[in-house]
Design an enzyme around this catalytic site. Sequence first.
Site, PDB file in Angstrom:
ATOM      1  N   ASN A   1       0.736  -3.472   7.505  1.00  0.00           N
ATOM      2  CA  ASN A   1      -0.569  -4.045   7.836  1.00  0.00           C
ATOM      3  C   ASN A   1      -0.912  -5.047   6.733  1.00  0.00           C
ATOM      4  O   ASN A   1      -1.225  -4.648   5.618  1.00  0.00           O
ATOM      5  CB  ASN A   1      -1.599  -2.902   7.895  1.00  0.00           C
ATOM      6  N   TRP A   2      -0.839  -6.319   7.071  1.00  0.00           N
ATOM      7  CA  TRP A   2      -1.025  -7.351   6.042  1.00  0.00           C
ATOM      8  C   TRP A   2      -2.495  -7.615   5.737  1.00  0.00           C
ATOM      9  O   TRP A   2      -2.813  -8.379   4.833  1.00  0.00           O
ATOM     10  CB  TRP A   2      -0.329  -8.647   6.468  1.00  0.00           C
TER      11      TRP A   2
ATOM     12  N   GLY B   1      -5.326   1.788  -0.678  1.00  0.00           N
ATOM     13  CA  GLY B   1      -5.484   0.725  -1.672  1.00  0.00           C
ATOM     14  C   GLY B   1      -5.926   1.241  -3.029  1.00  0.00           C
ATOM     15  O   GLY B   1      -6.312   0.470  -3.905  1.00  0.00           O
TER      16      GLY B   1
ATOM     17  N   SER C   1      -1.498   4.062   0.164  1.00  0.00           N
ATOM     18  CA  SER C   1      -0.743   3.890  -1.081  1.00  0.00           C
ATOM     19  C   SER C   1       0.702   4.377  -0.996  1.00  0.00           C
ATOM     20  O   SER C   1       1.228   4.944  -1.955  1.00  0.00           O
ATOM     21  CB  SER C   1      -1.467   4.560  -2.261  1.00  0.00           C
TER      22      SER C   1
ATOM     23  N   GLY D   1       0.062  -0.844   3.564  1.00  0.00           N
ATOM     24  CA  GLY D   1      -0.806  -1.980   3.253  1.00  0.00           C
ATOM     25  C   GLY D   1      -0.223  -2.808   2.125  1.00  0.00           C
ATOM     26  O   GLY D   1       0.664  -3.639   2.328  1.00  0.00           O
ATOM     27  N   GLY D   2      -0.692  -2.558   0.908  1.00  0.00           N
ATOM     28  CA  GLY D   2      -0.305  -3.355  -0.261  1.00  0.00           C
ATOM     29  C   GLY D   2       1.190  -3.569  -0.403  1.00  0.00           C
ATOM     30  O   GLY D   2       1.650  -4.701  -0.630  1.00  0.00           O
TER      31      GLY D   2
HETATM   32  P1  PGA Z   1      -2.355   0.725   1.314  1.00  0.00           P
HETATM   33  O1  PGA Z   1      -3.056   0.478   2.746  1.00  0.00           O
HETATM   34  O2  PGA Z   1      -0.919   1.005   1.577  1.00  0.00           O
HETATM   35  O3  PGA Z   1      -2.603  -0.530   0.552  1.00  0.00           O
HETATM   36  O4  PGA Z   1      -3.060   1.915   0.708  1.00  0.00           O
HETATM   37  C1  PGA Z   1      -2.716   1.263   3.850  1.00  0.00           C
HETATM   38  C2  PGA Z   1      -3.524   0.810   5.047  1.00  0.00           C
HETATM   39  O5  PGA Z   1      -4.682   0.420   4.878  1.00  0.00           O
HETATM   40  O6  PGA Z   1      -3.030   0.830   6.190  1.00  0.00           O
END
Ligand code: PGA
Length: 251
Positions: A9-10, A173, A213, A234-235
Amino acid sequence: MSLNIVAGNWKMNKNAAETAQLLGEIVNQMPSGKEVEVIIAPSFVNLSQAVQQLEHTNIQVAAQNMHQAEGGAYTGEISASMLTSVGVQTVILGHSERRQYFGETDGNLANKVDTALKHNMRVIFCIGELLEQRQNKQHFNTVEYQLRDGLFHLQKQDWQHIVLAYEPVWAIGTGETATAAQAQEMHAFIREVIAKSFGEATAQNVSILYGGSVKPDNAKEIFSQKDVNGGLIGGAALSAADFVAIIDAVE
Ligand code: PGA
């Protein structure tokens, strides 16, 4: 058997040139022979170019959101038919950032799910508790209500188009990950709740991704849990090396 999936998920990152570059790097570094479906969700404006760039690969493209109406006076919104018309067949719905910052409710998410299914799209439906809810031991209740309100009006056969992503909000995040045991415990609970209403087969067949994360160094342990079928990233999805290492961590 549920399918293993790793989805990136960008969020609101990467312009057109950066999207092309990162997709190119991911394609070049993709591990082969893995039993895992890879999905990438760039921004709306770059979906069309992503679909074209990934046309001859096994990587699928998803949207990060969608409006529930077929069309009309909804300034700034994107409909299901706009997505499918550019080749996007999967949509992420109910991400905690949509719930938190854009006021998405279980009620309108249920409508979005219906619209997506009507257009033969697959839905990655996100659920997960806030830190406070976990501290108050409300995490199971919270997740159960999110599931019930968003998805339990569906027919049994609709579940083949649903992927779940359990994302504890406190882990998104933040660098703080749920332990593998916490993820497994919640994923098993989710299957149990689904089994009660839709039967054991439906519960076993739905893919349940963990998100929050996930990084190359913790992916293997989380993905090795019995009821975890991959991740929503995400990240770490913004670096080709990290994203590919996470894909490689799927058993
Ligand atoms: P993250 O985000 O890996 O940066 O914690 C995950 C997400 O929001 O799908």
